[in-house]
Write a protein that holds these residues in place. Structure first.
Motif, PDB file in Angstrom:
ATOM      1  N   ILE A 191       0.832  -1.198   0.000  1.00 17.21           N
ATOM      2  CA  ILE A 191       0.000   0.000   0.000  1.00 17.21           C
ATOM      3  C   ILE A 191       0.870   1.254   0.000  1.00 17.21           C
ATOM      4  O   ILE A 191       2.020   1.246   0.443  1.00 17.21           O
ATOM      5  N   LYS A 192       0.290   2.328  -0.487  1.00 17.29           N
ATOM      6  CA  LYS A 192       0.875   3.668  -0.412  1.00 17.29           C
ATOM      7  C   LYS A 192      -0.189   4.566   0.210  1.00 17.29           C
ATOM      8  O   LYS A 192      -1.335   4.584  -0.265  1.00 17.29           O
ATOM      9  N   GLY A 193       0.190   5.300   1.232  1.00 15.32           N
ATOM     10  CA  GLY A 193      -0.788   6.167   1.901  1.00 15.32           C
ATOM     11  C   GLY A 193      -1.788   5.358   2.698  1.00 15.32           C
ATOM     12  O   GLY A 193      -1.440   4.360   3.340  1.00 15.32           O
ATOM     13  N   LYS A 194      -3.075   5.748   2.629  1.00 11.92           N
ATOM     14  CA  LYS A 194      -4.122   5.081   3.399  1.00 11.92           C
ATOM     15  C   LYS A 194      -5.303   4.711   2.499  1.00 11.92           C
ATOM     16  O   LYS A 194      -6.394   5.294   2.581  1.00 11.92           O
ATOM     17  N   PRO A 195      -5.103   3.734   1.630  1.00  9.67           N
ATOM     18  CA  PRO A 195      -6.212   3.316   0.760  1.00  9.67           C
ATOM     19  C   PRO A 195      -7.250   2.528   1.549  1.00  9.67           C
ATOM     20  O   PRO A 195      -6.962   2.004   2.630  1.00  9.67           O
ATOM     21  N   ILE A 196      -8.438   2.459   1.005  1.00  7.38           N
ATOM     22  CA  ILE A 196      -9.501   1.656   1.625  1.00  7.38           C
ATOM     23  C   ILE A 196      -9.398   0.230   1.100  1.00  7.38           C
ATOM     24  O   ILE A 196      -9.460  -0.010  -0.105  1.00  7.38           O
ATOM     25  N   ILE A 197      -9.225  -0.719   2.001  1.00  4.70           N
ATOM     26  CA  ILE A 197      -9.146  -2.131   1.623  1.00  4.70           C
ATOM     27  C   ILE A 197     -10.159  -2.902   2.461  1.00  4.70           C
ATOM     28  O   ILE A 197     -10.116  -2.859   3.696  1.00  4.70           O
ATOM     29  N   GLN A 198     -11.054  -3.587   1.788  1.00 10.70           N
ATOM     30  CA  GLN A 198     -12.082  -4.385   2.471  1.00 10.70           C
ATOM     31  C   GLN A 198     -11.764  -5.863   2.280  1.00 10.70           C
ATOM     32  O   GLN A 198     -12.426  -6.579   1.530  1.00 10.70           O
ATOM     33  N   GLY A 199     -10.730  -6.308   2.979  1.00  9.85           N
ATOM     34  CA  GLY A 199     -10.249  -7.671   2.758  1.00  9.85           C
ATOM     35  C   GLY A 199     -10.494  -8.627   3.895  1.00  9.85           C
ATOM     36  O   GLY A 199      -9.940  -9.731   3.913  1.00  9.85           O
ATOM     37  N   SER A 200     -11.331  -8.238   4.858  1.00 12.82           N
ATOM     38  CA  SER A 200     -11.525  -9.092   6.039  1.00 12.82           C
ATOM     39  C   SER A 200     -12.193 -10.426   5.718  1.00 12.82           C
ATOM     40  O   SER A 200     -12.095 -11.378   6.489  1.00 12.82           O
ATOM     41  N   SER A 201     -12.871 -10.486   4.568  1.00  7.30           N
ATOM     42  CA  SER A 201     -13.540 -11.741   4.193  1.00  7.30           C
ATOM     43  C   SER A 201     -12.752 -12.525   3.132  1.00  7.30           C
ATOM     44  O   SER A 201     -13.214 -13.571   2.666  1.00  7.30           O
ATOM     45  N   GLU A 202     -11.597 -11.995   2.768  1.00  8.27           N
ATOM     46  CA  GLU A 202     -10.815 -12.632   1.706  1.00  8.27           C
ATOM     47  C   GLU A 202      -9.687 -13.487   2.292  1.00  8.27           C
ATOM     48  O   GLU A 202      -9.135 -13.171   3.357  1.00  8.27           O
ATOM     49  N   ARG A 203      -9.347 -14.535   1.600  1.00  8.49           N
ATOM     50  CA  ARG A 203      -8.272 -15.424   2.038  1.00  8.49           C
ATOM     51  C   ARG A 203      -7.009 -15.143   1.220  1.00  8.49           C
ATOM     52  O   ARG A 203      -7.065 -14.552   0.140  1.00  8.49           O
ATOM     53  N   ASP A 204      -5.876 -15.600   1.733  1.00  9.98           N
ATOM     54  CA  ASP A 204      -4.598 -15.337   1.059  1.00  9.98           C
ATOM     55  C   ASP A 204      -4.195 -16.451   0.097  1.00  9.98           C
ATOM     56  O   ASP A 204      -3.036 -16.545  -0.303  1.00  9.98           O
ATOM     57  N   ILE A 205      -5.152 -17.283  -0.276  1.00  6.60           N
ATOM     58  CA  ILE A 205      -4.848 -18.343  -1.241  1.00  6.60           C
ATOM     59  C   ILE A 205      -5.948 -18.428  -2.283  1.00  6.60           C
ATOM     60  O   ILE A 205      -7.143 -18.298  -1.961  1.00  6.60           O
ATOM     61  N   ILE A 206      -5.536 -18.594  -3.528  1.00  9.82           N
ATOM     62  CA  ILE A 206      -6.455 -18.773  -4.659  1.00  9.82           C
ATOM     63  C   ILE A 206      -6.147 -20.119  -5.283  1.00  9.82           C
ATOM     64  O   ILE A 206      -4.983 -20.426  -5.585  1.00  9.82           O
ATOM     65  N   THR A 207      -7.155 -20.931  -5.466  1.00 14.66           N
ATOM     66  CA  THR A 207      -6.963 -22.230  -6.107  1.00 14.66           C
ATOM     67  C   THR A 207      -7.732 -22.233  -7.424  1.00 14.66           C
ATOM     68  O   THR A 207      -8.967 -22.189  -7.438  1.00 14.66           O
ATOM     69  N   GLU A 208      -6.993 -22.229  -8.511  1.00 15.32           N
ATOM     70  CA  GLU A 208      -7.605 -22.190  -9.834  1.00 15.32           C
ATOM     71  C   GLU A 208      -6.597 -22.742 -10.843  1.00 15.32           C
ATOM     72  O   GLU A 208      -5.421 -22.368 -10.810  1.00 15.32           O
ATOM     73  N   PRO A 209      -7.007 -23.641 -11.732  1.00 20.70           N
ATOM     74  CA  PRO A 209      -6.063 -24.227 -12.706  1.00 20.70           C
ATOM     75  C   PRO A 209      -5.417 -23.155 -13.571  1.00 20.70           C
ATOM     76  O   PRO A 209      -6.048 -22.165 -13.950  1.00 20.70           O
ATOM     77  N   ARG A 210      -4.138 -23.332 -13.841  1.00 22.20           N
ATOM     78  CA  ARG A 210      -3.426 -22.398 -14.719  1.00 22.20           C
ATOM     79  C   ARG A 210      -3.924 -22.541 -16.144  1.00 22.20           C
ATOM     80  O   ARG A 210      -4.355 -23.615 -16.571  1.00 22.20           O
ATOM     81  N   ARG A 211      -3.814 -21.451 -16.882  1.00 21.04           N
ATOM     82  CA  ARG A 211      -4.236 -21.441 -18.286  1.00 21.04           C
ATOM     83  C   ARG A 211      -3.009 -21.107 -19.136  1.00 21.04           C
ATOM     84  O   ARG A 211      -1.956 -21.702 -18.945  1.00 21.04           O
ATOM     85  N   GLN A 212      -3.149 -20.202 -20.082  1.00 18.65           N
ATOM     86  CA  GLN A 212      -2.003 -19.836 -20.915  1.00 18.65           C
ATOM     87  C   GLN A 212      -0.917 -19.191 -20.075  1.00 18.65           C
ATOM     88  O   GLN A 212      -1.171 -18.652 -19.001  1.00 18.65           O
ATOM     89  N   HIS A 213       0.314 -19.241 -20.604  1.00 18.78           N
ATOM     90  CA  HIS A 213       1.450 -18.663 -19.899  1.00 18.78           C
ATOM     91  C   HIS A 213       1.197 -17.195 -19.577  1.00 18.78           C
ATOM     92  O   HIS A 213       0.764 -16.429 -20.441  1.00 18.78           O
ATOM     93  N   SER A 214       1.427 -16.817 -18.320  1.00 20.39           N
ATOM     94  CA  SER A 214       1.308 -15.458 -17.775  1.00 20.39           C
ATOM     95  C   SER A 214      -0.137 -15.000 -17.569  1.00 20.39           C
ATOM     96  O   SER A 214      -0.370 -13.888 -17.087  1.00 20.39           O
TER      97      SER A 214
END
Length: 375
Positions: free
Chosen positions: A312-335
């Motif tokens: 972060i830079k400064g004091k942005p508004i982040i509403q992440g209390s319901s979000e997890r730090d892991i994403i599970t999703e199959p990879r697709r094309q490179h990048s």
């Protein structure tokens, strides 16, 4: 009696050892088989004729009738299949010569192939490649590979194929490897030219949310650049222009005073990414892990995850209390990044959003990069 180079070159040359053995046999037993001609040209017995001329030996001749040179070539090739111990490469080359003969004869007869040798099965609609495969006793795939080799391989490679020093498969793979590399080099140059033409240097707008996936130069970490691409053995090289860590640090991130940064990185550049984030003026807060479900490549361990540093830079508004730090999703094309990531960012963050080095157009996001619309 004359030697027609076109006819002579149609026949695979004897190896040095084979020619020496033929010469020894002739000097001991004489020339037992007649040299065959058509219209005064030798069509069978070129080596016997050469040895006879050299040692002033007697020989007999006989002539055959053919309606055209193409018919002569057809007979010569089929005769070789029946009389000589040829390698698969030599048999394939002869089969391709025969394919050309048939093509020319078909044109001469306006599509009526009534004069094709009786050795080929009769059919109303002949699959030429399939029938040639049967006559030459090599697979259709082998014929296809040799056709590519004959069109694209240098003469020294063909010479090694003829002597057995190089296999058909190895020569074909080398050609395909070079083709892939040329395609990738061309694409990279096109992207570089696009960057130059469009003057992609700065953005005059500030953003509250920025996602960036830098074009990491893996050769900095002992990995591979686009020059190292190998379709069979090394598919880890990228097909776009890359940047060094120092070049990435110098990017002027168009961030608002209160903004959130999502910096994508990998194992190789994880440590550097913290320094880059700091250089851009952001304070590290968290790491999101993307589990790609299937394992990929790797040296010490096989890699299955990718990282996204949240700063972060400064004091942005982040509403992440319901979000997890892991994403599970199959990879697709490179990048290409997971859809769940963008959905999560849209739930968490407010303000205008920028996808830097974007390769995909996305609703509610602005995009910056020379490869937009790839996906």
């Amino acid at each position: 009696m004359e030697v027609k180079e076109e006819f002579k070159n149609l026949i695979p040359a004897l190896s040095v050892e084979e020619y020496a053995q033929l010469e020894a046999n002739i000097l001991e037993e004489g020339i037992r088989e007649p040299i065959i001609t058509w219209n005064g040209y030798i069509i069978d017995g070129h080596n016997r004729f050469s040895i006879a001329q050299r040692f002033d030996l007697e020989y007999k001749t006989t002539s055959k009738y053919f309606s055209s040179e193409e018919s002569v070539k057809e007979w010569m090739i089929l005769n070789q299949f029946g009389r000589r111990n040829l390698s698969n490469y030599q048999r394939s080359v002869l089969a391709l010569e025969l394919e050309e003969v048939f093509s020319k004869k078909a044109k001469e007869n306006q599509g009526l192939r009534t004069d094709i040798s009786a050795k080929l099965p009769k059919s109303k609609a002949i699959d030429t490649r399939k029938e040639l495969s049967k006559v030459a006793q090599v697979g259709e795939r082998t014929l296809g590979m040799v056709k590519t080799i004959q069109e694209k391989a240098p003469e020294e490679v063909k010479a090694k194929l003829a002597t057995g020093e190089v296999s058909i498969n190895a020569a074909y793979k080398e050609i395909k490897k070079e083709e892939k590399k040329e395609e990738r080099d061309k694409k990279i140059q096109e992207v570089k030219q696009k960057i130059e033409n469009e003057n992609l240097t700065t953005l005059d707008k500030k953003y509250h949310v920025i996602a960036i996936d830098p074009p990491w130069a893996y050769n900095e970490k002992g990995g591979f650049s686009s020059d190292d691409y190998d379709a069979q053995n090394n598919r880890g090289a990228v097909d776009y222009p890359t940047m060094t860590v120092e070049q990435i640090k110098k990017i002027e991130i168009p961030a608002a005073n209160d903004s959130v940064l999502f910096l994508w990185t990998t194992h190789a550049f994880l440590r550097d990414s913290f320094d880059i984030m700091k250089e851009w003026g952001f304070e590290y807060k968290a790491t999101i892990v993307w589990d790609k479900v299937k394992m990929g490549m790797g040296r010490n361990v096989r890699m299955q995850v990718e990282f996204c540093l949240l700063g972060i830079k400064g004091k942005p508004i982040i509403q992440g209390s319901s979000e997890r730090d892991i994403i599970t999703e199959p990879r697709r094309q490179h990048s290409r990044k997971p859809e769940a990531f963008y959905e999560m960012v849209e739930r968490m963050c407010i303000g205008n959003k920028l996808d830097y080095f974007s390769r995909q157009t996305r609703k509610n996001w602005e995009h910056y990069g020379a490869e937009q619309g790839q996906f």
